[in-house]
Design a protein around this motif. Structure first.
Motif: not given
Length: 144
Positions: A18-29
């Motif tokens: 379920e944690d993975h289903a939530v879009p991450s707030k971390i974005s990598l360049p």
């Protein structure tokens, strides 16, 4: 919410499906493309794997000087003004034959190969010009 544990320098994150289903707030360049022979500013990338490590080692300086001379040469034909730099590089490389010897045959191998060919040619029976004429006449007769 994922559980986070720190062990020394490492951070361990325990996450559920379920944690993975939530879009991450971390974005990598986006990763930068790795440079090839030339850097973005036009300079030679001496760390390029395409140079096969020639820019380092006992003759690295001589290689870089000769390669730079050729790369930036405006002479016609290109690099014709770099003879001294290439001779210096070749002289250095000849001092380290085990390191800079080509992957193909060495000069000794070539000499041995030439001697072997000469011996094989001497073993072969030599055809006289009369034998060759007989073969031509015989092949012409077969064609008729």
């Amino acid at each position: 919410m994922p559980m986070i544990c720190k062990e020394g320098k490492d951070t361990i994150i325990f996450a559920t499906k379920e944690d993975h289903a939530v879009p991450s707030k971390i974005s990598l360049p986006e990763p930068e493309p790795s440079p090839g022979l030339l850097l973005a500013n036009g300079e030679i990338n001496w760390n390029c794997p395409c140079l096969g490590g020639m820019a380092t080692g006992p003759c690295g300086l001589e290689f870089r000087e000769a390669f730079s001379c050729f790369h930036y040469s405006t002479a016609d034909p290109k690099g014709s003004d770099c003879r001294v730099a290439f001779e210096t590089m070749q002289s250095c490389m000849s001092q380290y034959p085990a390191l800079y010897e080509s992957k193909g045959m060495s000069a000794d191998d070539l000499e041995d190969d030439e001697i072997g060919k000469e011996v094989e040619q001497k073993k072969q029976p030599q055809e006289s010009s009369e034998d060759k004429r007989k073969m031509v006449v015989a092949s012409q007769g077969a064609a008729d």
